[in-house]
Write a protein that holds these residues in place. Structure first.
Motif, PDB file in Angstrom:
ATOM      1  N   ALA A  97      18.118  10.002  -0.656  1.00  0.00           N
ATOM      2  CA  ALA A  97      18.291   8.760   0.111  1.00  0.00           C
ATOM      3  C   ALA A  97      17.075   8.505   0.996  1.00  0.00           C
ATOM      4  CB  ALA A  97      19.562   8.830   0.950  1.00  0.00           C
ATOM      5  N   TYR A  98      16.562   9.552   1.632  1.00  0.00           N
ATOM      6  CA  TYR A  98      15.377   9.418   2.466  1.00  0.00           C
ATOM      7  C   TYR A  98      14.184   8.947   1.634  1.00  0.00           C
ATOM      8  CZ  TYR A  98      11.422  10.645   5.387  1.00  0.00           C
ATOM      9  OH  TYR A  98      10.255  10.614   6.081  1.00  0.00           O
ATOM     10  N   MET A  99      14.003   9.533   0.484  1.00  0.00           N
ATOM     11  CA  MET A  99      12.888   9.140  -0.390  1.00  0.00           C
ATOM     12  C   MET A  99      13.049   7.699  -0.868  1.00  0.00           C
ATOM     13  SD  MET A  99      10.698  11.458  -0.330  1.00  0.00           S
ATOM     14  CE  MET A  99       9.635  10.950  -1.639  1.00  0.00           C
TER      15      MET A  99
ATOM     16  N   VAL B  64       4.429  -7.437   2.405  1.00  0.00           N
ATOM     17  CA  VAL B  64       4.047  -8.133   3.640  1.00  0.00           C
ATOM     18  C   VAL B  64       2.532  -8.257   3.719  1.00  0.00           C
ATOM     19  CG1 VAL B  64       3.967  -7.886   6.159  1.00  0.00           C
ATOM     20  CG2 VAL B  64       6.117  -7.568   4.949  1.00  0.00           C
ATOM     21  N   GLN B  65       1.826  -7.201   3.375  1.00  0.00           N
ATOM     22  CA  GLN B  65       0.364  -7.240   3.407  1.00  0.00           C
ATOM     23  C   GLN B  65      -0.168  -8.267   2.406  1.00  0.00           C
ATOM     24  OE1 GLN B  65      -1.516  -5.783   5.601  1.00  0.00           O
ATOM     25  NE2 GLN B  65      -3.393  -6.590   4.731  1.00  0.00           N
ATOM     26  N   GLU B  66       0.421  -8.317   1.203  1.00  0.00           N
ATOM     27  CA  GLU B  66      -0.002  -9.301   0.216  1.00  0.00           C
ATOM     28  C   GLU B  66       0.259 -10.715   0.721  1.00  0.00           C
ATOM     29  OE1 GLU B  66       2.143  -8.268  -3.294  1.00  0.00           O
ATOM     30  OE2 GLU B  66       0.819  -6.600  -3.803  1.00  0.00           O
ATOM     31  N   LEU B  67       1.405 -10.936   1.343  1.00  0.00           N
ATOM     32  CA  LEU B  67       1.716 -12.261   1.890  1.00  0.00           C
ATOM     33  C   LEU B  67       0.733 -12.641   2.994  1.00  0.00           C
ATOM     34  CD1 LEU B  67       5.620 -12.221   2.028  1.00  0.00           C
ATOM     35  CD2 LEU B  67       4.173 -13.593   0.536  1.00  0.00           C
ATOM     36  N   ARG B  68       0.393 -11.679   3.853  1.00  0.00           N
ATOM     37  CA  ARG B  68      -0.586 -11.958   4.901  1.00  0.00           C
ATOM     38  C   ARG B  68      -1.926 -12.368   4.314  1.00  0.00           C
ATOM     39  NH1 ARG B  68       0.808  -6.874   8.705  1.00  0.00           N
ATOM     40  NH2 ARG B  68       2.542  -7.810   9.833  1.00  0.00           N
ATOM     41  N   GLU B  69      -2.344 -11.653   3.278  1.00  0.00           N
ATOM     42  CA  GLU B  69      -3.614 -11.986   2.637  1.00  0.00           C
ATOM     43  C   GLU B  69      -3.565 -13.379   2.020  1.00  0.00           C
ATOM     44  OE1 GLU B  69      -4.297  -8.805  -0.092  1.00  0.00           O
ATOM     45  OE2 GLU B  69      -4.790  -7.369   1.490  1.00  0.00           O
ATOM     46  N   GLN B  70      -2.430 -13.728   1.386  1.00  0.00           N
ATOM     47  CA  GLN B  70      -2.288 -15.054   0.798  1.00  0.00           C
ATOM     48  C   GLN B  70      -2.324 -16.134   1.873  1.00  0.00           C
ATOM     49  OE1 GLN B  70       1.320 -14.919  -1.476  1.00  0.00           O
ATOM     50  NE2 GLN B  70       0.405 -13.792  -3.165  1.00  0.00           N
TER      51      GLN B  70
ATOM     52  N   THR C  49      10.424   4.791  -0.023  1.00  0.00           N
ATOM     53  CA  THR C  49       9.805   4.008  -1.088  1.00  0.00           C
ATOM     54  C   THR C  49      10.036   2.521  -0.876  1.00  0.00           C
ATOM     55  OG1 THR C  49      10.177   5.835  -2.626  1.00  0.00           O
ATOM     56  CG2 THR C  49       9.710   3.682  -3.588  1.00  0.00           C
ATOM     57  N   ALA C  50      11.272   2.141  -0.519  1.00  0.00           N
ATOM     58  CA  ALA C  50      11.580   0.729  -0.281  1.00  0.00           C
ATOM     59  C   ALA C  50      10.771   0.188   0.897  1.00  0.00           C
ATOM     60  CB  ALA C  50      13.076   0.551  -0.023  1.00  0.00           C
ATOM     61  N   GLU C  51      10.625   0.971   1.948  1.00  0.00           N
ATOM     62  CA  GLU C  51       9.858   0.540   3.112  1.00  0.00           C
ATOM     63  C   GLU C  51       8.381   0.361   2.765  1.00  0.00           C
ATOM     64  OE1 GLU C  51       9.370  -0.869   6.821  1.00  0.00           O
ATOM     65  OE2 GLU C  51      11.282  -0.269   5.955  1.00  0.00           O
TER      66      GLU C  51
END
Length: 126
Positions: free
Chosen positions: A41-43, A56-62, A47-49
């Motif tokens: 569950a932790y993994m 989020v980083q891709e959206l910021r770049e866009q 992974t989801a985070e």
């Protein structure tokens, strides 16, 4: 990650049965199962985070690239509007005005300008 086959697992189970005995082995299996489930569950959460952070980083770049494009287009449009305004001003202003506004002809331009009417306007009839 680990390359553990069925034979290795069976060997570990037999050794655990001999060392721990049949009374404590089920409790150990439950505890091990709980810990492995929590680790999974932790993994999964980690992974989801990480995936969310990448999105989020891709959206910021866009957004940044879109902002840059908008700023560039605004600058181009502002330049074009200034050019059109200058051209319109040049085409509207007669050549005589341009000559009369030259440094030597300023006095002549002031004298040739229409004089304001000295009489006040009449109020409209009711």
């Amino acid at each position: 990650m680990f390359d553990i086959g069925f034979s290795e697992l069976f060997l570990c189970a037999v050794i655990a049965l001999v060392v721990l005995g049949p009374e404590r082995l089920p409790g150990l299996a439950r505890t091990f199962g709980r810990w492995s489930g929590q680790a999974r569950a932790y993994m999964r959460n980690l992974t989801a985070e990480l995936e969310r952070e990448v999105k989020v980083q891709e959206l910021r770049e866009q957004v940044e690239s879109a902002n840059r494009a908008v700023r560039e287009q605004a600058t181009i449009a502002k330049t074009q509007v200034r050019q059109l305004a200058d051209e319109a001003e040049r085409s509207i202003r007669p050549k005589a005005d341009e000559e009369s506004l030259k440094p030597g002809n300023v006095d002549a331009a002031i004298e040739s300008a229409p004089k304001p009417d000295a009489t006040p306007p009449k109020p409209p009839a009711a």
